[in-house]
Design a protein around this motif. Structure first.
Motif, PDB file in Angstrom:
ATOM      1  N   LEU A 134      -8.426 -47.408  96.508  1.00 57.70           N
ATOM      2  CA  LEU A 134      -8.360 -48.672  94.669  1.00 57.70           C
ATOM      3  C   LEU A 134      -7.293 -48.727  94.292  1.00 57.70           C
ATOM      4  O   LEU A 134      -7.068 -48.402  93.106  1.00 57.70           O
ATOM      5  CB  LEU A 134      -9.554 -47.583  94.040  1.00 57.70           C
ATOM      6  N   LEU A 135      -7.706 -50.623  93.834  1.00 57.37           N
ATOM      7  CA  LEU A 135      -6.320 -51.758  93.475  1.00 57.37           C
ATOM      8  C   LEU A 135      -7.213 -52.064  92.149  1.00 57.37           C
ATOM      9  O   LEU A 135      -7.790 -52.529  92.785  1.00 57.37           O
ATOM     10  CB  LEU A 135      -5.497 -51.901  93.976  1.00 57.37           C
ATOM     11  N   ASP A 136      -7.182 -52.107  90.872  1.00 60.04           N
ATOM     12  CA  ASP A 136      -7.418 -52.116  89.802  1.00 60.04           C
ATOM     13  C   ASP A 136      -6.968 -53.562  89.180  1.00 60.04           C
ATOM     14  O   ASP A 136      -5.637 -53.042  88.001  1.00 60.04           O
ATOM     15  CB  ASP A 136      -8.259 -51.534  89.167  1.00 60.04           C
ATOM     16  N   GLU A 137      -6.729 -54.601  89.766  1.00 61.02           N
ATOM     17  CA  GLU A 137      -5.844 -56.004  89.424  1.00 61.02           C
ATOM     18  C   GLU A 137      -4.510 -54.799  89.179  1.00 61.02           C
ATOM     19  O   GLU A 137      -4.034 -55.369  88.400  1.00 61.02           O
ATOM     20  CB  GLU A 137      -6.517 -56.102  88.046  1.00 61.02           C
ATOM     21  N   PRO A 138      -3.461 -54.689  90.063  1.00 60.34           N
ATOM     22  CA  PRO A 138      -2.434 -54.028  89.648  1.00 60.34           C
ATOM     23  C   PRO A 138      -1.533 -55.149  89.642  1.00 60.34           C
ATOM     24  O   PRO A 138       0.042 -55.007  89.252  1.00 60.34           O
ATOM     25  CB  PRO A 138      -2.130 -53.270  91.959  1.00 60.34           C
ATOM     26  N   PHE A 139      -1.493 -56.733  89.845  1.00 59.26           N
ATOM     27  CA  PHE A 139      -0.528 -57.429  89.866  1.00 59.26           C
ATOM     28  C   PHE A 139      -0.453 -58.261  88.406  1.00 59.26           C
ATOM     29  O   PHE A 139       0.332 -59.242  88.679  1.00 59.26           O
ATOM     30  CB  PHE A 139      -0.111 -58.083  91.040  1.00 59.26           C
ATOM     31  N   ASN A 140      -1.471 -58.149  87.646  1.00 55.09           N
ATOM     32  CA  ASN A 140      -1.612 -58.836  86.774  1.00 55.09           C
ATOM     33  C   ASN A 140      -0.506 -59.295  85.696  1.00 55.09           C
ATOM     34  O   ASN A 140       0.182 -60.255  84.927  1.00 55.09           O
ATOM     35  CB  ASN A 140      -2.773 -58.260  86.086  1.00 55.09           C
ATOM     36  N   ALA A 141      -0.058 -58.337  85.788  1.00 49.99           N
ATOM     37  CA  ALA A 141       1.754 -57.833  84.762  1.00 49.99           C
ATOM     38  C   ALA A 141       2.485 -58.447  85.220  1.00 49.99           C
ATOM     39  O   ALA A 141       3.901 -58.394  84.200  1.00 49.99           O
ATOM     40  CB  ALA A 141       1.741 -56.470  84.008  1.00 49.99           C
ATOM     41  N   LEU A 142       2.830 -59.114  86.605  1.00 50.91           N
ATOM     42  CA  LEU A 142       4.024 -59.498  87.731  1.00 50.91           C
ATOM     43  C   LEU A 142       3.911 -60.755  86.787  1.00 50.91           C
ATOM     44  O   LEU A 142       2.972 -61.478  86.747  1.00 50.91           O
ATOM     45  CB  LEU A 142       4.222 -58.773  88.507  1.00 50.91           C
ATOM     46  N   ASP A 143       5.083 -61.508  86.812  1.00 49.93           N
ATOM     47  CA  ASP A 143       5.323 -62.297  87.051  1.00 49.93           C
ATOM     48  C   ASP A 143       5.527 -63.275  88.071  1.00 49.93           C
ATOM     49  O   ASP A 143       4.946 -62.319  90.051  1.00 49.93           O
ATOM     50  CB  ASP A 143       7.403 -63.025  86.334  1.00 49.93           C
ATOM     51  N   SER A 144       5.371 -64.606  88.630  1.00 46.75           N
ATOM     52  CA  SER A 144       4.600 -65.591  89.249  1.00 46.75           C
ATOM     53  C   SER A 144       5.490 -65.150  90.577  1.00 46.75           C
ATOM     54  O   SER A 144       5.278 -65.139  91.897  1.00 46.75           O
ATOM     55  CB  SER A 144       4.174 -66.744  88.811  1.00 46.75           C
ATOM     56  N   ALA A 145       6.702 -65.195  90.449  1.00 46.68           N
ATOM     57  CA  ALA A 145       8.215 -65.124  91.461  1.00 46.68           C
ATOM     58  C   ALA A 145       7.779 -63.667  92.094  1.00 46.68           C
ATOM     59  O   ALA A 145       7.870 -63.816  93.143  1.00 46.68           O
ATOM     60  CB  ALA A 145       8.556 -65.475  90.604  1.00 46.68           C
ATOM     61  N   LEU A 146       7.799 -62.491  91.531  1.00 46.32           N
ATOM     62  CA  LEU A 146       7.875 -61.584  91.964  1.00 46.32           C
ATOM     63  C   LEU A 146       6.509 -61.133  92.820  1.00 46.32           C
ATOM     64  O   LEU A 146       5.870 -60.473  93.359  1.00 46.32           O
ATOM     65  CB  LEU A 146       7.852 -60.586  90.953  1.00 46.32           C
ATOM     66  N   ARG A 147       5.447 -61.554  91.953  1.00 42.92           N
ATOM     67  CA  ARG A 147       3.879 -61.189  92.574  1.00 42.92           C
ATOM     68  C   ARG A 147       3.456 -61.039  93.870  1.00 42.92           C
ATOM     69  O   ARG A 147       3.266 -60.273  94.684  1.00 42.92           O
ATOM     70  CB  ARG A 147       2.638 -61.928  92.012  1.00 42.92           C
ATOM     71  N   SER A 148       3.969 -62.378  94.928  1.00 43.29           N
ATOM     72  CA  SER A 148       4.223 -62.258  96.013  1.00 43.29           C
ATOM     73  C   SER A 148       4.507 -61.532  97.174  1.00 43.29           C
ATOM     74  O   SER A 148       3.813 -60.937  97.579  1.00 43.29           O
ATOM     75  CB  SER A 148       3.485 -64.195  95.753  1.00 43.29           C
ATOM     76  N   GLY A 149       6.138 -61.321  96.829  1.00 48.07           N
ATOM     77  CA  GLY A 149       6.948 -60.597  97.334  1.00 48.07           C
ATOM     78  C   GLY A 149       6.205 -59.186  96.749  1.00 48.07           C
ATOM     79  O   GLY A 149       5.781 -57.992  97.880  1.00 48.07           O
ATOM     80  N   VAL A 150       5.186 -58.973  95.800  1.00 43.25           N
ATOM     81  CA  VAL A 150       5.038 -56.969  96.108  1.00 43.25           C
ATOM     82  C   VAL A 150       3.497 -57.411  96.747  1.00 43.25           C
ATOM     83  O   VAL A 150       2.966 -56.193  96.799  1.00 43.25           O
ATOM     84  CB  VAL A 150       5.067 -57.060  94.195  1.00 43.25           C
ATOM     85  N   ARG A 151       2.756 -58.165  96.655  1.00 43.39           N
ATOM     86  CA  ARG A 151       1.488 -58.567  97.553  1.00 43.39           C
ATOM     87  C   ARG A 151       1.513 -57.851  99.110  1.00 43.39           C
ATOM     88  O   ARG A 151       1.013 -57.112  99.244  1.00 43.39           O
ATOM     89  CB  ARG A 151       1.171 -59.554  97.392  1.00 43.39           C
ATOM     90  N   ALA A 152       1.914 -58.802  99.090  1.00 34.70           N
ATOM     91  CA  ALA A 152       3.003 -58.376 100.925  1.00 34.70           C
ATOM     92  C   ALA A 152       3.728 -57.217 100.678  1.00 34.70           C
ATOM     93  O   ALA A 152       2.736 -56.559 101.905  1.00 34.70           O
ATOM     94  CB  ALA A 152       4.420 -59.342 101.299  1.00 34.70           C
ATOM     95  N   ASP A 153       4.062 -56.261  99.900  1.00 33.67           N
ATOM     96  CA  ASP A 153       4.582 -54.771  99.770  1.00 33.67           C
ATOM     97  C   ASP A 153       3.717 -53.796  99.653  1.00 33.67           C
ATOM     98  O   ASP A 153       3.235 -53.192 101.306  1.00 33.67           O
ATOM     99  CB  ASP A 153       5.752 -54.601  99.155  1.00 33.67           C
ATOM    100  N   VAL A 154       2.622 -54.332  99.021  1.00 29.71           N
ATOM    101  CA  VAL A 154       1.652 -53.312  98.975  1.00 29.71           C
ATOM    102  C   VAL A 154       1.008 -53.915 100.518  1.00 29.71           C
ATOM    103  O   VAL A 154      -0.152 -52.670 101.264  1.00 29.71           O
ATOM    104  CB  VAL A 154       0.948 -53.426  97.791  1.00 29.71           C
ATOM    105  N   ARG A 155       0.325 -54.635 100.969  1.00 29.35           N
ATOM    106  CA  ARG A 155      -0.226 -55.092 102.147  1.00 29.35           C
ATOM    107  C   ARG A 155      -0.198 -54.542 103.135  1.00 29.35           C
ATOM    108  O   ARG A 155      -0.667 -53.651 103.930  1.00 29.35           O
ATOM    109  CB  ARG A 155      -0.521 -56.734 102.195  1.00 29.35           C
ATOM    110  N   ALA A 156       1.516 -54.474 103.571  1.00 30.48           N
ATOM    111  CA  ALA A 156       1.716 -53.784 104.684  1.00 30.48           C
ATOM    112  C   ALA A 156       1.875 -52.805 104.379  1.00 30.48           C
ATOM    113  O   ALA A 156       1.719 -51.235 105.647  1.00 30.48           O
ATOM    114  CB  ALA A 156       3.658 -54.237 105.025  1.00 30.48           C
ATOM    115  N   ALA A 157       1.635 -51.386 103.197  1.00 29.16           N
ATOM    116  CA  ALA A 157       2.714 -50.397 103.321  1.00 29.16           C
ATOM    117  C   ALA A 157       0.314 -49.681 103.283  1.00 29.16           C
ATOM    118  O   ALA A 157       0.932 -49.121 104.282  1.00 29.16           O
ATOM    119  CB  ALA A 157       2.557 -50.213 101.629  1.00 29.16           C
ATOM    120  N   LEU A 158      -0.213 -50.246 102.840  1.00 27.00           N
ATOM    121  CA  LEU A 158      -2.138 -50.146 102.548  1.00 27.00           C
ATOM    122  C   LEU A 158      -2.506 -50.182 104.692  1.00 27.00           C
ATOM    123  O   LEU A 158      -3.280 -49.666 105.172  1.00 27.00           O
ATOM    124  CB  LEU A 158      -2.992 -50.653 101.997  1.00 27.00           C
TER     125      LEU A 158
END
Length: 346
Positions: A160-184
């Motif tokens: 369960l991921l509870d809005e885990p990217f809210n605290a990240l700036d927009s430039a970082l958010r998309s990259g972290v989302r892609a990393d999280v999706r790949a790991a899952l």
């Protein structure tokens, strides 16, 4: 891989309060990442807390694979549900090194296996060699990836991921989302992402469930949800929408203030509301277009621009999305063309 099945879930706060969840139903296929999307107060966080076992539902059931987690006479404690949780802003233990944060949930295994699994999870999230660092020595995106590694380490059936990217700036958010999706995806765990960010839901999830007033208004793939929304409210919530009064004809088209528009499905004659997306509208020379209007606003975003145009016969202006810079300015006349098919809602 375990399916998550939620049936007729109901929850109210207080004896006389309105239900936060009102018979909500949702099925997430095993191994899929589902985004639960909705406005504030629609019941997203309550749903997540019930799945995790932190709240008891008033009625309904939650089943993971073959195991009933919540239901009539059943309430499995959170620690026995095989569920990993990635909270907002990582929530790492500040006094523990990264490797000890990741290994925190690995109970009942020997030291060598704990070390092997910790190293495996850090490699999975792209942080090999970071085990001896302290949380404050990491960036926000790195902390979120450590939180994911910690959630995946005990091999949960569900994350369960509870809005885990809210605290990240927009430039970082998309990259972290892609990393999280790949790991899952690599882990094979079923996952539920709660968010109010439409772009995040559409770009990250395999399926998106739009929640409205405690119920799932529509659950579908991101592409189908965007192209074939269940109603005008869903259309406006998951993206920019152009809604036009229309009269459907017998030839599979609808008459609108922008001219005849082909329909995705031939509904037969009748009236309703046609849904178009701003990228389906195109600026044109007034002399070559059926519809005409006056530009009232131009908003440039770099990769595209949004042009607002008032149109004769329409009470509300329409938005047109155009690639790159545009030549029109507020106050100028323009023609409008429609590309592609529309969806008619009676």
């Amino acid at each position: 891989m375990s399916d998550l099945r939620i049936e007729k879930l109901t929850k109210s706060y207080g004896a006389e309060g309105p239900p936060v969840l009102d018979g909500l139903e949702l099925t997430v296929p095993g191994g899929a990442l589902a985004a639960v999307l909705g406005p504030s107060g629609c019941g997203k966080t309550t749903l997540l807390r019930i799945i995790a076992g932190f709240l008891r539902a008033d009625a309904g059931s939650v089943t993971l694979g073959e195991h009933v987690l919540s239901g009539p006479g059943v309430q499995v404690p959170p620690e026995r549900r095989r569920i990993g949780i990635v909270p907002q802003e990582g929530a790492l233990f500040p006094h523990l090194r990264v490797d000890r944060n990741v290994a925190f949930g690995l109970k009942g295994v020997d030291r060598a296996e704990r070390r092997r699994r910790t190293d495996e999870m850090l490699e999975l999230v792209g942080l090999s060699g970071y085990g001896e660092r302290m949380p404050h020595e990491l960036s926000g995106g790195q902390q979120q990836r450590v939180a994911l590694a910690r959630a995946l380490a005990p091999r949960p059936a569900l994350v369960l991921l509870d809005e885990p990217f809210n605290a990240l700036d927009s430039a970082l958010r998309s990259g972290v989302r892609a990393d999280v999706r790949a790991a899952l995806s690599h882990s094979g765990a079923t996952a539920v992402l709660v968010t109010h960010d439409q772009q995040e839901a559409l770009s990250t999830a395999d399926v998106v469930a739009v929640v409205r007033e405690g119920r799932v208004a529509q659950c579908d793939t991101p592409q189908q949800l965007y192209r074939r929304p269940a109603d005008p409210w869903v259309a406006g919530f998951v993206g920019d929408a152009v809604l036009l009064p229309a009269t459907a004809r017998t030839n599979g088209t609808a008459e609108t203030a922008l001219g005849p528009v082909p329909l995705a499905e031939d509904t037969g004659p009748g009236t309703g509301t046609v849904l178009l997306r701003p990228e389906q509208l195109q600026l044109a020379e007034p002399a070559s277009a059926v519809a005409h209007g006056t530009v009232t606003d131009v908003r440039f975003y770099g990769h595209d621009a949004m042009i607002t145009v008032t149109v004769e016969g329409l009470a509300d202006p329409v938005d047109i999305r155009a690639a790159g810079p545009v030549a029109v300015r507020p106050g100028e006349r323009t023609g409008i063309r429609v590309n592609g098919e529309a969806v008619l809602h009676p």
